[in-house]
Design a protein around this motif. Structure first.
Motif, PDB file in Angstrom:
ATOM      1  N   ALA A  61       0.835  -1.205   0.000  1.00 24.31           N
ATOM      2  CA  ALA A  61       0.000   0.000   0.000  1.00 24.31           C
ATOM      3  C   ALA A  61       0.872   1.257   0.000  1.00 24.31           C
ATOM      4  CB  ALA A  61      -0.921  -0.008   1.208  1.00 24.31           C
ATOM      5  N   LEU A  62       1.938   1.264   0.798  1.00 21.57           N
ATOM      6  CA  LEU A  62       2.835   2.420   0.843  1.00 21.57           C
ATOM      7  C   LEU A  62       3.597   2.586  -0.473  1.00 21.57           C
ATOM      8  CD1 LEU A  62       4.230   2.029   4.475  1.00 21.57           C
ATOM      9  CD2 LEU A  62       2.687   3.816   3.648  1.00 21.57           C
ATOM     10  N   ILE A  63       4.023   1.477  -1.042  1.00 27.19           N
ATOM     11  CA  ILE A  63       4.705   1.546  -2.350  1.00 27.19           C
ATOM     12  C   ILE A  63       3.748   2.081  -3.406  1.00 27.19           C
ATOM     13  CG2 ILE A  63       5.743   0.140  -4.181  1.00 27.19           C
ATOM     14  CD1 ILE A  63       6.867  -1.669  -1.959  1.00 27.19           C
ATOM     15  N   GLY A  64       2.476   1.662  -3.325  1.00 25.80           N
ATOM     16  CA  GLY A  64       1.477   2.158  -4.260  1.00 25.80           C
ATOM     17  C   GLY A  64       1.254   3.658  -4.146  1.00 25.80           C
ATOM     18  N   GLU A  65       1.523   4.217  -2.962  1.00 24.35           N
ATOM     19  CA  GLU A  65       1.396   5.665  -2.770  1.00 24.35           C
ATOM     20  C   GLU A  65       2.657   6.415  -3.185  1.00 24.35           C
ATOM     21  OE1 GLU A  65      -0.121   6.866   1.045  1.00 24.35           O
ATOM     22  OE2 GLU A  65      -1.307   5.036   1.245  1.00 24.35           O
ATOM     23  N   GLY A  66       3.666   5.669  -3.620  1.00 26.11           N
ATOM     24  CA  GLY A  66       4.877   6.316  -4.121  1.00 26.11           C
ATOM     25  C   GLY A  66       6.070   6.272  -3.202  1.00 26.11           C
ATOM     26  N   MET A  67       5.992   5.481  -2.126  1.00 28.35           N
ATOM     27  CA  MET A  67       7.105   5.422  -1.179  1.00 28.35           C
ATOM     28  C   MET A  67       8.057   4.296  -1.553  1.00 28.35           C
ATOM     29  SD  MET A  67       6.960   5.329   2.964  1.00 28.35           S
ATOM     30  CE  MET A  67       7.629   3.840   3.646  1.00 28.35           C
ATOM     31  N   THR A  68       9.340   4.629  -1.656  1.00 33.71           N
ATOM     32  CA  THR A  68      10.380   3.651  -1.922  1.00 33.71           C
ATOM     33  C   THR A  68      11.491   3.821  -0.890  1.00 33.71           C
ATOM     34  OG1 THR A  68      11.622   5.101  -3.415  1.00 33.71           O
ATOM     35  CG2 THR A  68       9.853   3.765  -4.392  1.00 33.71           C
ATOM     36  N   LEU A  69      12.582   3.103  -1.102  1.00 35.27           N
ATOM     37  CA  LEU A  69      13.709   3.214  -0.176  1.00 35.27           C
ATOM     38  C   LEU A  69      14.296   4.622  -0.140  1.00 35.27           C
ATOM     39  CD1 LEU A  69      15.770  -0.082  -0.579  1.00 35.27           C
ATOM     40  CD2 LEU A  69      14.838   0.838   1.547  1.00 35.27           C
TER      41      LEU A  69
END
Length: 207
Positions: A122-130
């Motif tokens: 869900a966080l990756i889908g919102e644009g969050m990466t390493l």
């Protein structure tokens, strides 16, 4: 009987059996040394996280509620209880009960891992990466995935260990003390989560 008499009796029993009265089994000593070293690793990660958080002016607060983390915490705490029941059953000689509680603990660990992966997606889908996120400094993504990823790795290793130890215990190759050692590791993983939740989640709730 006085305390001194009890101590002398313990020493006498040790001399009779050839086992030092205050000795610690090698397996239990090994897991305690591992836990101490691993606790230092998690402490260093959380300390570095706190340093980054205090040093960043635009630290993001991406979590809107605590429903998911509360559910994950409840599952992990419940798994500690089931592990305790499994070890208690093993010490009482109840092999079917010990195996059943151990497998329930492993299943709860799998559920926790799946909820954690769903949260990541869900966080990756919102644009969050390493190294990037849409809310502020990219250091948040790096620290979040590093700390929770390290904990998730320990949960996964714990599930594998519980399955292996439980199956071998049922087959007669392992004993109650082996389940107890696996339980110590699992309780440590649960305890670490109690530090991850306030630092990584509760302090980053959106206003």
């Amino acid at each position: 009987m006085s305390q001194a008499d009890l101590v002398m009796e313990a020493h006498a029993a040790g001399l009779t059996t050839g086992i030092p009265p205050f000795s610690v089994p090698a397996k239990k000593m090994a897991i305690w040394l591992f836990i101490i070293a691993d606790a230092a690793t998690f402490a260093a990660c959380l300390l570095a996280y706190g340093f980054l958080r205090n040093g960043s002016a635009n630290w993001p607060r991406p979590f809107h509620n605590i429903t998911n983390v509360a559910l994950m915490t409840f599952i992990l705490l419940t798994s500690s209880l089931t592990m305790l029941l499994g070890v208690r059953a093993a010490n009482a000689g109840d092999k079917p009960g010990a195996f059943r509680w151990t497998m329930i603990t492993a299943v709860l660990g799998v559920v926790f891992a799946l909820l954690h992966i769903r949260e990541w997606l869900a966080l990756i889908g919102e644009g969050m990466t390493l190294f990037h996120n849409p809310w502020g400094t990219g250091l948040f993504g790096a620290s979040f995935f590093s700390i929770t990823g390290l904990h998730l790795l320990h949960v996964t290793a714990g599930v594998v260990a519980l399955l292996a130890v439980g199956i071998r215990y049922k087959g007669g190759r392992y004993h109650a003390d082996d389940l107890e050692v696996a339980g110590l590791y699992w309780h440590f993983v649960d305890l670490v989560w109690m530090f991850v939740v306030p630092f990584v989640y509760l302090l980053n709730l959106s206003h």
